[in-house]
Design a protein around this motif. Structure first.
Motif, short mmCIF file in Angstrom:
data_model
loop_
_atom_site.label_atom_id
_atom_site.label_comp_id
_atom_site.label_asym_id
_atom_site.label_seq_id
_atom_site.Cartn_x
_atom_site.Cartn_y
_atom_site.Cartn_z
N TYR A 102 0.82 -1.21 0.00
CA TYR A 102 0.00 0.00 0.00
C TYR A 102 0.86 1.27 0.00
CZ TYR A 102 -4.33 -2.63 0.88
OH TYR A 102 -5.42 -3.48 0.77
N HIS A 103 2.17 1.12 0.17
CA HIS A 103 3.09 2.27 0.16
C HIS A 103 4.04 2.17 -1.03
CE1 HIS A 103 1.67 2.71 4.35
NE2 HIS A 103 2.02 3.98 4.21
N ASP A 104 3.47 1.96 -2.20
CA ASP A 104 4.20 2.03 -3.47
C ASP A 104 5.30 0.99 -3.61
OD1 ASP A 104 2.56 4.13 -4.02
OD2 ASP A 104 4.11 5.67 -4.01
N VAL A 105 5.26 -0.10 -2.83
CA VAL A 105 6.25 -1.17 -2.91
C VAL A 105 7.66 -0.59 -2.76
CG1 VAL A 105 6.90 -3.26 -4.17
CG2 VAL A 105 4.63 -2.33 -4.47
N ILE A 106 7.82 0.31 -1.80
CA ILE A 106 9.15 0.86 -1.50
C ILE A 106 10.10 -0.26 -1.12
CG2 ILE A 106 10.44 2.37 0.07
CD1 ILE A 106 7.86 4.10 0.20
N VAL A 107 9.61 -1.24 -0.38
CA VAL A 107 10.30 -2.52 -0.22
C VAL A 107 9.33 -3.59 -0.72
CG1 VAL A 107 11.62 -1.71 1.76
CG2 VAL A 107 9.52 -3.00 2.12
N PRO A 108 9.82 -4.71 -1.21
CA PRO A 108 8.92 -5.73 -1.76
C PRO A 108 8.03 -6.34 -0.69
CG PRO A 108 11.18 -6.08 -2.49
CD PRO A 108 11.24 -5.07 -1.39
N PRO A 109 6.73 -6.50 -0.96
CA PRO A 109 5.86 -7.21 -0.02
C PRO A 109 6.13 -8.71 -0.06
CG PRO A 109 4.64 -6.63 -2.00
CD PRO A 109 6.00 -6.01 -2.15
N THR A 110 5.80 -9.37 1.03
CA THR A 110 5.95 -10.82 1.13
C THR A 110 4.58 -11.47 1.19
OG1 THR A 110 8.03 -10.54 2.35
CG2 THR A 110 6.95 -12.69 2.49
N PRO A 173 -2.68 2.03 -6.34
CA PRO A 173 -3.28 1.88 -7.67
C PRO A 173 -3.47 0.41 -7.99
CG PRO A 173 -0.99 2.61 -7.82
CD PRO A 173 -1.37 2.68 -6.38
N VAL A 174 -4.42 0.14 -8.89
CA VAL A 174 -4.79 -1.24 -9.17
C VAL A 174 -3.60 -2.05 -9.70
CG1 VAL A 174 -5.61 -0.70 -11.51
CG2 VAL A 174 -6.50 -2.72 -10.31
N GLU A 175 -2.67 -1.40 -10.39
CA GLU A 175 -1.51 -2.12 -10.93
C GLU A 175 -0.66 -2.72 -9.81
OE1 GLU A 175 -3.01 0.78 -13.80
OE2 GLU A 175 -2.35 0.96 -11.71
N LEU A 176 -0.62 -2.07 -8.65
CA LEU A 176 0.09 -2.63 -7.49
C LEU A 176 -0.82 -3.54 -6.68
CD1 LEU A 176 2.15 0.45 -6.21
CD2 LEU A 176 2.92 -1.45 -7.65
N PHE A 177 -2.05 -3.12 -6.44
CA PHE A 177 -2.97 -3.92 -5.65
C PHE A 177 -3.19 -5.29 -6.27
CE2 PHE A 177 -7.30 -5.23 -4.42
CZ PHE A 177 -7.15 -5.23 -3.05
N ALA A 178 -3.15 -5.35 -7.61
CA ALA A 178 -3.39 -6.62 -8.30
C ALA A 178 -2.35 -7.67 -7.99
CB ALA A 178 -3.45 -6.37 -9.81
N GLN A 179 -1.19 -7.29 -7.44
CA GLN A 179 -0.19 -8.28 -7.06
C GLN A 179 -0.67 -9.16 -5.90
OE1 GLN A 179 3.68 -6.63 -6.25
NE2 GLN A 179 3.49 -5.06 -7.82
N THR A 382 9.16 14.71 4.95
CA THR A 382 9.47 14.32 3.58
C THR A 382 9.30 12.83 3.32
OG1 THR A 382 11.83 14.12 4.14
CG2 THR A 382 11.07 16.26 3.32
N PRO A 383 8.15 12.24 3.67
CA PRO A 383 7.96 10.81 3.39
C PRO A 383 7.92 10.52 1.89
CG PRO A 383 6.36 11.61 5.00
CD PRO A 383 7.02 12.80 4.42
N LEU A 384 8.28 9.28 1.57
CA LEU A 384 8.15 8.82 0.19
C LEU A 384 6.70 8.52 -0.14
CD1 LEU A 384 11.21 6.39 0.14
CD2 LEU A 384 11.15 8.86 -0.34
N ARG A 385 5.92 8.16 0.86
CA ARG A 385 4.48 7.95 0.73
C ARG A 385 3.88 7.94 2.12
NH1 ARG A 385 0.97 9.20 -2.51
NH2 ARG A 385 1.78 8.05 -4.31
N ASP A 386 2.79 8.66 2.32
CA ASP A 386 2.15 8.71 3.63
C ASP A 386 0.67 8.97 3.44
OD1 ASP A 386 2.03 8.63 6.39
OD2 ASP A 386 3.66 10.06 6.67
N GLY A 387 -0.15 8.28 4.24
CA GLY A 387 -1.59 8.47 4.12
C GLY A 387 -1.99 9.90 4.43
N MET A 388 -1.50 10.45 5.54
CA MET A 388 -1.77 11.84 5.89
C MET A 388 -0.50 12.52 6.36
SD MET A 388 -3.45 14.56 6.19
CE MET A 388 -4.94 13.92 5.45
N ASN A 389 0.00 12.15 7.50
CA ASN A 389 1.10 12.72 8.28
C ASN A 389 0.61 13.86 9.15
OD1 ASN A 389 3.60 14.27 9.13
ND2 ASN A 389 4.48 12.45 8.15
N LEU A 390 0.25 13.50 10.37
CA LEU A 390 -0.28 14.46 11.32
C LEU A 390 0.80 15.30 11.97
CD1 LEU A 390 -3.08 12.32 13.00
CD2 LEU A 390 -3.28 13.97 11.15
N VAL A 391 2.07 14.87 11.87
CA VAL A 391 3.17 15.68 12.40
C VAL A 391 3.19 17.05 11.73
CG1 VAL A 391 5.69 15.91 12.42
CG2 VAL A 391 4.64 13.79 13.18
#
Length: 492
Positions: A102-110, A173-179, A382-391
């Motif tokens: 859900y975070h752009d596959v910054i590291v590969p999911p298992t 995006p669906v292209e990642l979710f489809a994995q 400066t996250p690479l991907r974040d849902g909101m970031n309340l900080v």
């Protein structure tokens, strides 16, 4: 603070991975419960203040769950999880599969079937607990990616309920979710809700596209229609589910009052003095997570020091990295990388008494965070991907003195609202360096103008407005479930 209570049902029920309290075991062995810090707890306080409600969640430790108990007018219903279930459901499927996906596959999911099976079992347990404490026709608000199967599981048991689900992280995006091998079952789980809420419009659109691509659902605007024979249930009627953005916020007035307290102001002065009274303090505050962009941020700081654009003692950088998921290998590796980078930067650019980077790998209470925010001349979010970031929202609220500057990643949900921040692409190190320098060097009036706009946005759309907007959207969602009398078995 707490007292046992007999079984009863409630018209409003929250389901989240954790209860809003932490267990405290005293030296004499007695147990007390303390309210947990965090945005969700604060948010829910505003909607539960004038009503009796129940909260279903894990108690925070493995083993048998405590009996349900009352905290004021709030009924707390612990869900028991074994150590093995925590490994597979939470550390495994939730944070080894879903989180990176859900975070752009910054590291590969298992992808492990055993993790999925335990995730499904735990979600069913949550649904069972909610079904037992929800009154007929109750409103149920399910939270976050750990409980994506609960809406449909709950709908199967309790068609009379009004069910909402909110995602605190991005939806890919669906292209990642489809994995995801179990993509269809996750979507079916979410479509058990009447309303599904997301942090950003793009997240809601990604969900709708996934429903179309994976399930063959149709949609009109933000309403997804799916069901009948397509969902595998003979004779099932089609369901209409609304998906829309309802971005979360903070308790702006409460955090401003905290930052304005004499003790916090005095602590802020102590911190600045301990740093050597630099002209500019740069600050980063993050969980130690690969999504937060800490490595990219440190690379930018290191290059600015090497270029001679900044240097101690005039400029110093403070990075708070709160420990997170330290049993997961990817997080242990990340910590080693970050601490190695900090050591190299300080070895190259610090002097006796003048430290280039202050790295703090520990948790701090909200009072200390509020003091740090007041010290920070430039806040680096400066996250690479974040849902909101309340900080980001807490920082601009704490700086009600008109000072400060916020450097904010375009890839946060907060960037959708905080448009007058110094926006950046954290993947572009050269651009990130330029943005940091602009935030340092812009004239005082330009920075005050930007911060006024940011504070106005957070003050106007605070956490109470977020909660009210979500519940209003749930109430008017397109499909109201039938209400039928049913007996509800007591919690045991």
């Amino acid at each position: 603070m707490v007292s046992p209570a007999p079984h009863r049902t409630y018209d409003f029920v929250i389901a989240a991975n954790r209860l809003p309290v932490d267990r405290q075991v005293k030296p004499d062995g007695t147990t007390t419960w303390r309210t947990s810090p965090g945005g969700l707890v604060t948010a829910m306080e505003s909607v539960m203040r004038d009503r009796e409600a129940a909260w279903v969640g894990w108690a925070g430790f493995p083993g048998e769950a405590p009996q349900p108990f009352d905290d004021g007018h709030l009924r707390l219903v612990p869900v028991g999880l074994s150590a093995e279930e925590l490994t597979d459901y939470y550390e495994g499927f939730s944070n080894g599969t879903l989180w990176p996906l859900y975070h752009d596959v910054i590291v590969p999911p298992t992808f492990h079937r055993s993790w999925w099976n335990v995730y499904r079992t735990v979600n069913q347990r949550f649904a069972d607990h909610v079904a037992r404490v929800a009154a007929e026709g109750a409103t149920v608000w399910v939270h976050d990616y750990q409980l994506q199967l609960v809406p449909a599981m709950l709908r199967d048991q309790r068609p009379d309920l009004r069910i909402g689900w909110f995602n605190h992280i991005p939806f890919p995006p669906v292209e990642l979710f489809a994995q995801l091998p179990w993509r269809a079952r996750i979507l079916r789980g979410l479509l058990g809700a009447d309303f599904v809420g997301f942090q950003r419009p793009d997240d809601a659109r990604n969900f709708i596209r996934s429903c179309r691509a994976v399930l063959g659902a149709t949609h009109k605007g933000d309403v997804v229609t799916w069901g009948g024979s397509d969902d595998g249930r003979s004779g099932a009627a089609p369901r209409s589910v609304r998906a829309a953005a309802v971005p979360i916020s903070i308790d702006a007035q409460g955090f401003r009052d905290l930052a304005d307290s004499p003790s916090v102001k005095a602590r802020a002065q102590e911190i600045r003095e301990s740093l050597g009274e630099p002209e500019v303090v740069l600050l980063g505050v993050d969980r130690l997570d690969y999504t937060k962009g800490i490595r990219h941020r440190l690379r930018a700081i290191g290059e600015l020091l090497a270029d001679g654009e900044i240097s101690p003692p005039e400029v110093t950088f403070v990075q708070v990295a709160t420990p997170s998921r330290e049993r997961v290998e990817a997080y242990r590796t990340l910590r080693e990388q970050i601490e190695g980078t900090v050591g190299r930067i300080n070895g190259d650019f610090s002097h006796l008494g003048d430290t280039a980077v202050h790295y703090l790998h520990q948790s701090y209470p909200r009072e200390e965070m509020a003091a740090l925010f007041q010290v920070a001349d430039v806040m680096l979010v400066t996250p690479l991907r974040d849902g909101m970031n309340l900080v980001a929202k807490e920082y601009v609220t704490a700086r009600h003195d008109g000072g400060g500057a916020l450097v904010l990643s375009e890839f946060t949900g907060a960037a959708e609202e905080l448009k007058t921040a110094y926006l950046c692409n954290p993947h572009d190190i050269a651009g990130l360096k330029e943005t940091i320098l602009r935030a340092i060097r812009d004239d005082h009036e330009e920075k005050r103008r930007r911060m006024r706009s940011l504070r106005r946005q957070v003050r106007t759309y605070d956490v109470q407005v977020w909660a009210q907007d979500f519940l209003r959207a749930l109430e008017v969602a397109p499909h109201r479930p039938p209400r039928s009398r049913r007996s509800i078995s007591p919690m045991v």
